[in-house]
Design a protein around this motif. Structure first.
Motif, PDB file in Angstrom:
ATOM      1  N   ILE A 368     -29.121   7.581 -16.487  1.00  0.00           N
ATOM      2  CA  ILE A 368     -29.049   6.133 -16.247  1.00  0.00           C
ATOM      3  C   ILE A 368     -29.670   5.354 -17.407  1.00  0.00           C
ATOM      4  O   ILE A 368     -29.127   4.334 -17.854  1.00  0.00           O
ATOM      5  N   GLU A 369     -30.780   5.824 -17.929  1.00  0.00           N
ATOM      6  CA  GLU A 369     -31.409   5.126 -19.056  1.00  0.00           C
ATOM      7  C   GLU A 369     -30.544   5.183 -20.308  1.00  0.00           C
ATOM      8  O   GLU A 369     -30.501   4.226 -21.086  1.00  0.00           O
ATOM      9  N   ARG A 370     -29.837   6.296 -20.521  1.00  0.00           N
ATOM     10  CA  ARG A 370     -28.937   6.367 -21.671  1.00  0.00           C
ATOM     11  C   ARG A 370     -27.816   5.341 -21.567  1.00  0.00           C
ATOM     12  O   ARG A 370     -27.242   4.915 -22.560  1.00  0.00           O
ATOM     13  N   LEU A 371     -27.487   4.953 -20.330  1.00  0.00           N
ATOM     14  CA  LEU A 371     -26.418   3.976 -20.105  1.00  0.00           C
ATOM     15  C   LEU A 371     -26.961   2.549 -20.065  1.00  0.00           C
ATOM     16  O   LEU A 371     -26.229   1.618 -19.726  1.00  0.00           O
ATOM     17  N   GLY A 372     -28.238   2.391 -20.385  1.00  0.00           N
ATOM     18  CA  GLY A 372     -28.821   1.059 -20.399  1.00  0.00           C
ATOM     19  C   GLY A 372     -29.199   0.547 -19.031  1.00  0.00           C
ATOM     20  O   GLY A 372     -29.317  -0.669 -18.823  1.00  0.00           O
ATOM     21  N   GLY A 373     -29.397   1.452 -18.068  1.00  0.00           N
ATOM     22  CA  GLY A 373     -29.713   1.043 -16.709  1.00  0.00           C
ATOM     23  C   GLY A 373     -31.087   1.470 -16.261  1.00  0.00           C
ATOM     24  O   GLY A 373     -31.878   2.028 -17.033  1.00  0.00           O
ATOM     25  N   THR A 374     -31.380   1.215 -14.997  1.00  0.00           N
ATOM     26  CA  THR A 374     -32.642   1.617 -14.388  1.00  0.00           C
ATOM     27  C   THR A 374     -32.363   2.251 -13.029  1.00  0.00           C
ATOM     28  O   THR A 374     -31.342   1.968 -12.396  1.00  0.00           O
ATOM     29  N   ILE A 375     -33.289   3.102 -12.575  1.00  0.00           N
ATOM     30  CA  ILE A 375     -33.189   3.692 -11.241  1.00  0.00           C
ATOM     31  C   ILE A 375     -34.564   3.662 -10.615  1.00  0.00           C
ATOM     32  O   ILE A 375     -35.561   4.008 -11.270  1.00  0.00           O
ATOM     33  N   THR A 376     -34.646   3.208  -9.373  1.00  0.00           N
ATOM     34  CA  THR A 376     -35.920   3.129  -8.666  1.00  0.00           C
ATOM     35  C   THR A 376     -35.784   3.778  -7.295  1.00  0.00           C
ATOM     36  O   THR A 376     -34.671   3.953  -6.773  1.00  0.00           O
ATOM     37  N   LEU A 377     -36.936   4.115  -6.711  1.00  0.00           N
ATOM     38  CA  LEU A 377     -36.966   4.772  -5.405  1.00  0.00           C
ATOM     39  C   LEU A 377     -37.916   4.037  -4.480  1.00  0.00           C
ATOM     40  O   LEU A 377     -39.023   3.665  -4.868  1.00  0.00           O
ATOM     41  N   SER A 378     -37.451   3.854  -3.243  1.00  0.00           N
ATOM     42  CA  SER A 378     -38.301   3.323  -2.185  1.00  0.00           C
ATOM     43  C   SER A 378     -38.225   4.297  -1.016  1.00  0.00           C
ATOM     44  O   SER A 378     -37.128   4.582  -0.508  1.00  0.00           O
TER      45      SER A 378
END
Length: 395
Positions: A368-378
């Motif tokens: 996801i970071e390579r694609l310019g994005g972010t990922i979070t967890l709740s």
């Protein structure tokens, strides 16, 4: 030593754990390869005599072993490997099922041909056919069932070889833990190849089962076979992609294309998760610019982890926010502890799965970071988990 054991032993002794050297038949004293032997068929007949002379009929294509009782037949099945077992247990309807289950426990890949007094062959499952003892196509039935048995056994050998390779790589990673780049790249490849391999084997098994049942209703079965074949093609392409891209640390650029993320999530649902009713995908069109197969890796990891955490329902919800595409993956599984949730994207966790490595979410973050994005967890223990992925919109 059988071919599978021979190949795996040579792989273990090789410096390259992927070097699975093909089995070579031993040579005779004159230096030439020994001739191929006929495939073995075990016939279990209740009184030592087989109706319809089936034992004599099959000798043209097979090496036949005839046993006069169920106990003797089960003992033989435990000592040798057979391509086909023929049961002619007359007047022993209840025992036929018992013998069938015991044979399955001894050799899960062997095909069964059960002789009956009926007038029509009947497929019971993809490994067992009930057929009249005087069926005119008995010989063809036996050859076809033996072929299916060999295909199943070949898949089993391939899986065991892959499991052996995975075990070797995992040992190598432990031994070379200080070489961070090598360890991370190798471990991530092992993780994703395992997922894709199991999908391929599952679809192959279904394809063979559908093919077996074509005898009486060919037109009605062509549709499912065509769909499964296309899914196999997709999964094979996915495996090829994984074999070509181990790119977490080598600086290589991903190959990006424009596509609708919502449709791609639905595609993964159909192809890699068999259109499971426990996975719901909702949302409107949302185009992104990304590597399609890299996204598949993320989706497969998230969905698979959710189900393996005990989730009975997983939802993938897509939406657009200004110049971003948002994907939320929500499940009702066992969730994460507060400690694990804080570090799940930074370092491998102790996996709860047999043979697991705890790498999946770290792989997701890197993609996801390579694609310019972010990922979070709740997440909270016992209350499921919610992952949110934010990616740049393509329009």
């Amino acid at each position: 030593m059988n071919p599978a054991s021979n190949a795996l032993l040579q792989a273990e002794q090789s410096a390259n754990p992927f070097n699975l050297i093909p089995f070579v038949r031993p040579a005779d004293e004159s230096g030439g390869a020994l001739p191929e032997t006929k495939r073995r068929v075990l016939i279990i007949a209740s009184d030592g005599a087989v109706r319809g002379g089936v034992d004599r009929l099959l000798k043209a294509d097979f090496k036949v072993k005839l046993e006069p009782s169920a106990d003797a037949g089960l003992t033989a099945a435990g000592l040798e490997t057979f391509a086909l077992v023929v049961l002619d247990l007359r007047g022993m309807t209840g025992e036929v099922q018992v013998v069938k289950e015991k044979l399955r426990a001894i050799d899960e890949d062997v095909s069964l041909l059960i002789l009956t007094a009926g007038n029509k062959a009947r497929v019971v499952d993809h490994q067992c056919v009930h057929a009249p003892f005087d069926a005119p196509d008995m010989r063809d039935q036996a050859v076809r069932l033996a072929d299916l048995s060999e295909r199943r056994r070949g898949r089993s050998v391939s899986l065991k070889q892959m499991e052996g390779v995975i075990a070797l790589l995992q040992e190598e990673l432990v031994a070379k833990e200080s070489i961070a780049n090598y360890g991370e790249a190798s471990a991530s490849m092992v993780h994703d190849l395992r997922n894709a391999l199991f999908s391929t084997l599952g679809y192959t098994a279904r394809l063979i089962q559908e093919t077996t049942q074509l005898k009486n209703d060919l037109p009605d079965k062509m549709g499912p076979i065509d769909q499964i074949a296309h899914k196999l093609e997709h999964t094979s392409n996915y495996l090829f992609h994984l074999s070509q891209t181990c790119r977490y640390n080598d600086g290589a650029k991903t190959r990006r294309e424009r596509f609708d993320l919502t449709e791609e999530v639905r595609h993964v649902h159909r192809v890699l998760f068999f259109s499971s009713p426990n996975l719901m995908v909702t949302g409107s069109s949302a185009e992104i610019l990304a590597d399609r197969f890299e996204l598949h890796r993320v989706l497969q990891n998230l969905f698979k982890n959710a189900f393996e955490s005990g989730a009975e329902q997983v939802s993938a919800i897509l939406s657009k926010e200004v110049d971003r595409v948002i994907l939320r993956v929500i499940d009702n599984g066992r969730g994460f502890s507060i400690e694990d949730a804080a570090v799940v994207f930074q370092r491998p966790l102790a996996s709860s799965k047999r043979g697991g490595q705890g790498l999946g979410l770290r792989i997701c973050r890197q993609i996801i970071e390579r694609l310019g994005g972010t990922i979070t967890l709740s997440s909270k223990p016992g209350e499921g988990a919610e992952f949110e992925i934010s990616l740049p919109s393509a329009g």
